[in-house]
Motif scaffolding. Structure first.
Motif, PDB file in Angstrom:
ATOM      1  N   GLN A 199      -6.948  -0.126   6.633  1.00  0.00           N
ATOM      2  CA  GLN A 199      -7.144  -1.304   5.812  1.00  0.00           C
ATOM      3  C   GLN A 199      -6.680  -2.362   6.196  1.00  0.00           C
ATOM      4  O   GLN A 199      -7.649  -3.595   6.300  1.00  0.00           O
ATOM      5  CB  GLN A 199      -5.929  -0.762   5.526  1.00  0.00           C
ATOM      6  CG  GLN A 199      -5.547   0.421   4.671  1.00  0.00           C
ATOM      7  CD  GLN A 199      -6.827  -0.360   2.849  1.00  0.00           C
ATOM      8  OE1 GLN A 199      -6.973  -1.356   2.143  1.00  0.00           O
ATOM      9  NE2 GLN A 199      -7.601   0.767   1.888  1.00  0.00           N
ATOM     10  N   HIS A 200      -6.015  -2.590   7.794  1.00  0.00           N
ATOM     11  CA  HIS A 200      -6.238  -3.402   8.285  1.00  0.00           C
ATOM     12  C   HIS A 200      -7.205  -3.798   9.209  1.00  0.00           C
ATOM     13  O   HIS A 200      -7.945  -5.110   7.864  1.00  0.00           O
ATOM     14  CB  HIS A 200      -5.491  -3.614   9.668  1.00  0.00           C
ATOM     15  CG  HIS A 200      -5.127  -4.805  10.043  1.00  0.00           C
ATOM     16  ND1 HIS A 200      -5.680  -4.734  11.235  1.00  0.00           N
ATOM     17  CD2 HIS A 200      -4.213  -5.924  10.173  1.00  0.00           C
ATOM     18  CE1 HIS A 200      -5.562  -6.580  11.894  1.00  0.00           C
ATOM     19  NE2 HIS A 200      -4.112  -6.469  11.563  1.00  0.00           N
ATOM     20  N   PHE A 258       3.015  -0.831   4.153  1.00  0.00           N
ATOM     21  CA  PHE A 258       2.409   0.350   3.680  1.00  0.00           C
ATOM     22  C   PHE A 258       4.424   0.991   3.643  1.00  0.00           C
ATOM     23  O   PHE A 258       4.976   1.452   4.239  1.00  0.00           O
ATOM     24  CB  PHE A 258       1.972   0.664   4.984  1.00  0.00           C
ATOM     25  CG  PHE A 258       0.629   0.202   5.255  1.00  0.00           C
ATOM     26  CD1 PHE A 258      -0.614   0.373   4.489  1.00  0.00           C
ATOM     27  CD2 PHE A 258       0.288  -0.900   5.624  1.00  0.00           C
ATOM     28  CE1 PHE A 258      -1.774   0.196   4.540  1.00  0.00           C
ATOM     29  CE2 PHE A 258      -0.515  -1.014   5.720  1.00  0.00           C
ATOM     30  CZ  PHE A 258      -1.943  -1.043   5.086  1.00  0.00           C
ATOM     31  N   ALA A 259       4.341   1.593   2.448  1.00  0.00           N
ATOM     32  CA  ALA A 259       4.938   2.629   2.173  1.00  0.00           C
ATOM     33  C   ALA A 259       5.002   4.283   1.874  1.00  0.00           C
ATOM     34  O   ALA A 259       3.388   4.591   1.165  1.00  0.00           O
ATOM     35  CB  ALA A 259       6.263   2.545   1.518  1.00  0.00           C
ATOM     36  N   GLY A 260       5.948   5.403   2.244  1.00  0.00           N
ATOM     37  CA  GLY A 260       5.184   6.922   1.672  1.00  0.00           C
ATOM     38  C   GLY A 260       6.458   7.957   2.133  1.00  0.00           C
ATOM     39  O   GLY A 260       7.783   7.082   2.535  1.00  0.00           O
ATOM     40  N   LYS A 261       6.670   8.876   1.671  1.00  0.00           N
ATOM     41  CA  LYS A 261       7.664   9.674   1.279  1.00  0.00           C
ATOM     42  C   LYS A 261       6.895  11.010   1.558  1.00  0.00           C
ATOM     43  O   LYS A 261       6.053  10.723   1.045  1.00  0.00           O
ATOM     44  CB  LYS A 261       8.544   9.459   0.673  1.00  0.00           C
ATOM     45  CG  LYS A 261       7.720   9.233  -1.508  1.00  0.00           C
ATOM     46  CD  LYS A 261       8.751   9.753  -2.395  1.00  0.00           C
ATOM     47  CE  LYS A 261       8.140   9.905  -3.584  1.00  0.00           C
ATOM     48  NZ  LYS A 261       8.982   9.679  -4.804  1.00  0.00           N
ATOM     49  N   GLY A 316      -6.251  11.291   4.231  1.00  0.00           N
ATOM     50  CA  GLY A 316      -6.257  10.691   3.616  1.00  0.00           C
ATOM     51  C   GLY A 316      -5.838   9.167   4.070  1.00  0.00           C
ATOM     52  O   GLY A 316      -6.141   8.862   4.794  1.00  0.00           O
ATOM     53  N   GLY A 317      -6.682   8.174   2.662  1.00  0.00           N
ATOM     54  CA  GLY A 317      -6.008   6.789   2.619  1.00  0.00           C
ATOM     55  C   GLY A 317      -5.073   6.041   1.776  1.00  0.00           C
ATOM     56  O   GLY A 317      -4.861   6.814   1.412  1.00  0.00           O
ATOM     57  N   ALA A 318      -5.226   4.930   2.539  1.00  0.00           N
ATOM     58  CA  ALA A 318      -3.418   4.292   1.076  1.00  0.00           C
ATOM     59  C   ALA A 318      -3.842   3.927   0.594  1.00  0.00           C
ATOM     60  O   ALA A 318      -5.361   3.311   0.873  1.00  0.00           O
ATOM     61  CB  ALA A 318      -3.137   3.542   2.823  1.00  0.00           C
ATOM     62  N   SER A 319      -3.271   3.783  -0.687  1.00  0.00           N
ATOM     63  CA  SER A 319      -4.003   2.997  -1.125  1.00  0.00           C
ATOM     64  C   SER A 319      -3.407   1.592  -1.993  1.00  0.00           C
ATOM     65  O   SER A 319      -2.460   1.516  -1.941  1.00  0.00           O
ATOM     66  CB  SER A 319      -3.824   3.859  -2.548  1.00  0.00           C
ATOM     67  OG  SER A 319      -2.710   4.527  -3.186  1.00  0.00           O
ATOM     68  N   ARG A 320      -3.589   0.597  -2.990  1.00  0.00           N
ATOM     69  CA  ARG A 320      -3.825  -0.480  -2.783  1.00  0.00           C
ATOM     70  C   ARG A 320      -2.265  -0.528  -3.983  1.00  0.00           C
ATOM     71  O   ARG A 320      -2.501   0.252  -5.260  1.00  0.00           O
ATOM     72  CB  ARG A 320      -4.218  -1.060  -2.992  1.00  0.00           C
ATOM     73  CG  ARG A 320      -3.452  -2.913  -3.019  1.00  0.00           C
ATOM     74  CD  ARG A 320      -4.970  -4.283  -3.573  1.00  0.00           C
ATOM     75  NE  ARG A 320      -5.176  -4.248  -2.373  1.00  0.00           N
ATOM     76  CZ  ARG A 320      -5.089  -4.905  -1.450  1.00  0.00           C
ATOM     77  NH1 ARG A 320      -4.057  -5.935  -1.062  1.00  0.00           N
ATOM     78  NH2 ARG A 320      -5.828  -5.527  -0.386  1.00  0.00           N
ATOM     79  N   PHE A 331       1.014  -1.445  -0.189  1.00  0.00           N
ATOM     80  CA  PHE A 331      -0.471   0.423   0.195  1.00  0.00           C
ATOM     81  C   PHE A 331       1.330   1.258  -0.187  1.00  0.00           C
ATOM     82  O   PHE A 331       2.265   0.970   0.595  1.00  0.00           O
ATOM     83  CB  PHE A 331      -0.949   0.284   1.499  1.00  0.00           C
ATOM     84  CG  PHE A 331      -2.018  -1.404   1.064  1.00  0.00           C
ATOM     85  CD1 PHE A 331      -3.007  -1.243   1.099  1.00  0.00           C
ATOM     86  CD2 PHE A 331      -1.654  -2.571   2.578  1.00  0.00           C
ATOM     87  CE1 PHE A 331      -4.045  -2.045   0.854  1.00  0.00           C
ATOM     88  CE2 PHE A 331      -2.231  -3.910   1.837  1.00  0.00           C
ATOM     89  CZ  PHE A 331      -3.666  -3.018   1.699  1.00  0.00           C
ATOM     90  N   GLU A 332       0.425   2.186  -0.991  1.00  0.00           N
ATOM     91  CA  GLU A 332       1.143   3.725  -0.667  1.00  0.00           C
ATOM     92  C   GLU A 332       0.422   4.484   0.245  1.00  0.00           C
ATOM     93  O   GLU A 332      -0.757   4.455   0.173  1.00  0.00           O
ATOM     94  CB  GLU A 332       1.418   4.158  -1.895  1.00  0.00           C
ATOM     95  CG  GLU A 332       1.776   5.820  -1.698  1.00  0.00           C
ATOM     96  CD  GLU A 332       2.014   5.826  -3.884  1.00  0.00           C
ATOM     97  OE1 GLU A 332       2.800   6.908  -3.498  1.00  0.00           O
ATOM     98  OE2 GLU A 332       1.304   5.723  -4.497  1.00  0.00           O
ATOM     99  N   LEU A 333       0.690   5.378   1.433  1.00  0.00           N
ATOM    100  CA  LEU A 333       0.571   6.430   2.548  1.00  0.00           C
ATOM    101  C   LEU A 333      -0.477   7.208   1.745  1.00  0.00           C
ATOM    102  O   LEU A 333       1.303   8.041   0.733  1.00  0.00           O
ATOM    103  CB  LEU A 333       1.740   6.112   3.754  1.00  0.00           C
ATOM    104  CG  LEU A 333       1.452   4.669   4.277  1.00  0.00           C
ATOM    105  CD1 LEU A 333       2.959   4.402   5.300  1.00  0.00           C
ATOM    106  CD2 LEU A 333       0.357   4.398   5.482  1.00  0.00           C
ATOM    107  N   SER A 334      -1.433   8.018   2.039  1.00  0.00           N
ATOM    108  CA  SER A 334      -1.408   9.370   2.008  1.00  0.00           C
ATOM    109  C   SER A 334      -0.481  10.388   2.653  1.00  0.00           C
ATOM    110  O   SER A 334      -0.463  10.334   4.072  1.00  0.00           O
ATOM    111  CB  SER A 334      -2.633   9.014   1.790  1.00  0.00           C
ATOM    112  OG  SER A 334      -3.307  11.097   0.924  1.00  0.00           O
TER     113      SER A 334
END
Length: 637
Positions: free
Chosen positions: A518-519, A403-406, A342-346, A334-337
């Motif tokens: 998401q979990h 989950f990953a984000g930047k 916002g919500g995480a997207s697959r 998942f990509e973190l917003s």
């Protein structure tokens, strides 16, 4: 001649009094009392591993590609730390010894000394982002000893320099008769000698006369003594407070001899990497098979120090960097917003496409020297973080979640004084139903590849009641730019009111919320699928039973009666015709009640029709009979 502290004080006092006459404010620069440096050199780190960590960071900043630590375990009489960095010349050594707390790192002075990059003083000569900045890292040794030697040489020089340093122990209640109350942090003797090995370079630090308390700590003296007390305990029925470590370096007796031989997870013939691999594997294995010792209590203090030093050093992961996982990995990605709500997207990775490639992540790819290894007593260290593809413990979800984000922000062009400057970081949150060891639960912040802290199980003060999920997440935050200003002097804690820390804290809490959402969503989907599967299995079983009764009563040459269903009674699909028998559910006492298992009604209808009972009743009586029978089973519906 320099003005003494006492003279400066008298001058300022006079200026303050003069302001009574002419109204002119007395101005000047704040001065730091030498007591501050005295306290710093007396040791500011909490554990021995912290001191080793700072010395490793110094080697990294000096462009070393390899660091070797010899602890002389299990006796710890003398410790050597050697690196192949750029080393120091006479000018650099002089600057080091006369400017404690005045590091040349991140300064233009460092350019002339050769300790920083010529185009960017925040980088090492080769271009590494510097870890240190204050200039007290060397005095991390004060945590271990007050007597050490520096042996160093810079490539291209024909001289090798040796400096022997003794650090004075600061006494809070000590008095001095000197007017300016200055304090000497210690003394040094420096000698340069000629050498023919012009190309040699690097630094060795020899720690002599290791403090007794440090030796006993690394020897796990308190653990062995506690075990002795428990063994001699005459009261029965008490639980052991301390358990013997499964792996240890042996016990040193009061006479200085080894009284209990070592029990290490590796063998003497194993390679340096194999030794660490076995340390990691045995620790995970013991934690997985233990109900109450899922932490590092299987290890003695020395091996815990090795583990924690490897966790905080800017080195490679034991297997793979978390951002190198690909579409072939058994993870849900998942990509973190970065949006507040916002919500995480697959993310659907294709084949060998990595999460790094998919999201353009940089952490772990920036070392211009491409190598930095640390060895301690013949063991090569690696980051002890392995994100398993296999679910541990409960299997309530199909696979682990990643989950990953930047983030990259300049705080809306706010001034650096207010915002602390630009902040850039990347992060991941990894979920598994059980995290082993417990020390890997929580969030860990790495600044320029290194960390002075351990995993924070509270996720920087996340207050939402997510106690179960908090225990199932490993998170690492890789700071690429910024946050340095929030680090306290010991690099083991943060100024929690700093803008960079507050931003990361808020982002992490938002990220954890996205993970939890998401979990929960996937958990609901899994439960619904499971309920449907169970329902299908039960329905199939009921149909088989009804079919056997029908065949026994009517023979195998007559097919099952056709059943016509219709959504009735709060949405339940109930039979309104079984074979040629109409069933009327349009009755108040039935319409007000929900029937939990319509599939059971169908099976009962077939069985009653097989016995010919439905043919004896009218439409409403058929519904009454089916409803009354179904009510008997209502509690287990």
């Amino acid at each position: 001649m320099p003005i003494s502290v006492n003279e400066k004080t008298q001058e300022l006092e006079g200026n303050i009094r003069n302001s009574l006459v002419d109204g002119t404010a007395a101005e000047g620069r704040l001065e730091t009392n030498d007591r501050i440096i005295a306290r710093v050199t007396d040791g500011i780190y909490r554990e021995p591993w912290s001191a080793f960590r700072e010395l490793v960071s110094n080697a990294y900043d000096a462009d070393a590609t390899s660091v070797s630590i010899d602890c002389d375990y299990p006796f710890f009489n003398e410790v050597r730390i050697s690196d192949d960095g750029i080393g120091m010349d006479s000018q650099t050594v002089a600057d080091l010894l006369t400017n404690i707390g005045g590091s040349s790192k991140r300064t233009f002075r460092g350019k002339s000394l050769g300790t920083v990059n010529t185009s960017d003083p925040t980088e090492s000569p080769s271009g590494r982002k510097l870890i240190g900045k204050i200039g007290i890292g060397l005095f991390a040794v004060a945590q271990l000893t007050n007597h050490f030697q520096i042996i160093t040489k810079r490539k291209g020089n024909s001289e090798r320099i040796s400096a022997t340093v003794k650090i004075n122990t600061y006494r809070e209640n000590a008095h001095t008769d000197e007017a300016d109350e200055t304090y000497a942090s210690g003394t040094y003797k420096v000698v340069a000698e000629k050498t023919s090995d012009i190309d040699a370079h690097g630094t060795t630090i020899v720690l002599m006369n290791i403090q007794r308390a440090v030796r006993e700590k690394l020897q796990s003296r308190e653990i062995w003594d506690a075990l002795d007390e428990q063994e001699n305990e005459e009261t029965f029925g008490l639980f052991d407070i301390v358990s013997k470590p499964n792996f240890h370096i042996g016990r040193v007796g009061a006479n200085g001899e080894l009284s209990i031989p070592s029990s290490l997870p590796w063998t003497a013939t194993d390679s340096p990497k194999e030794k660490f691999q076995k340390l990691f594997d045995r620790t995970i294995e013991l934690g997985r098979n233990s109900s109450d010792r899922t932490d590092l209590s299987h290890l003695d203090n020395y091996l815990k120090m090795v583990w924690r030093l490897s966790l905080g050093s800017p080195i490679k992961y034991l297997e793979t960097h978390p951002f190198e996982f690909t579409g072939l990995t058994n993870f849900d990605f998942f990509e973190l917003s970065n949006k507040p709500k916002g919500g995480a997207s697959r993310i659907d990775l294709t084949g060998d496409q990595s999460i790094r490639t998919a999201m353009g992540l940089e952490a772990g790819t920036k070392d211009p020297l491409s190598e930095f290894t640390v060895f301690i007593d013949g063991v090569e260290l690696f980051r002890p973080v392995k994100l398993s593809e296999v679910l541990q413990g409960s299997k309530n979800l199909p696979r682990p979640m990643f989950f990953a984000g930047k983030v990259e922000t300049n705080f809306g062009d706010a001034s650096a004084d207010r915002s602390g400057g630009k902040l850039a970081f990347e992060a991941y949150l990894y979920w598994n139903s059980k995290i082993i060891p417990k020390e890997s639960i929580g969030a860990l912040i790495r600044v320029n590849g290194a960390s002075g802290t351990l995993f924070d199980p509270d996720f920087l003060g996340y207050q939402i009641a997510e106690q179960t999920r908090k225990k199932q997440v490993t998170c690492e935050i890789f700071v690429l730019e910024g946050l340095d200003g929030a680090l306290n002097i010991d690099r083991e804690s943060y100024n929690t009111s700093h803008a960079h820390y507050l931003y990361i804290q808020k982002w992490l809490h938002n990220a954890f919320r996205q993970f939890a959402t998401q979990h929960k969503k996937i958990g609901r989907e899994v439960r619904e699928i499971e309920i449907e599967r169970i329902s299908t299995d039960v329905t199939s079983k009921l149909t088989d039973i009804a079919g056997e009764v029908w065949e026994r009563m009517r023979g195998d040459d007559i097919g099952l009666p056709t059943i016509e269903t219709r959504p009735l009674n709060h949405g339940d699909s109930l039979p309104v015709k079984v074979g040629g028998n109409e069933i009327s559910w349009d009755q108040p006492r039935i319409k007000e009640r929900r029937i939990g298992r319509p599939d059971r009604i169908e099976a009962i209808s077939i069985i009653l029709d097989a016995y010919g009972i439905l043919e004896l009743l009218d439409d409403e009586r058929r519904a009454d009979l089916l409803f009354d029978i179904a009510t008997i089973f209502e509690d287990d519906a």
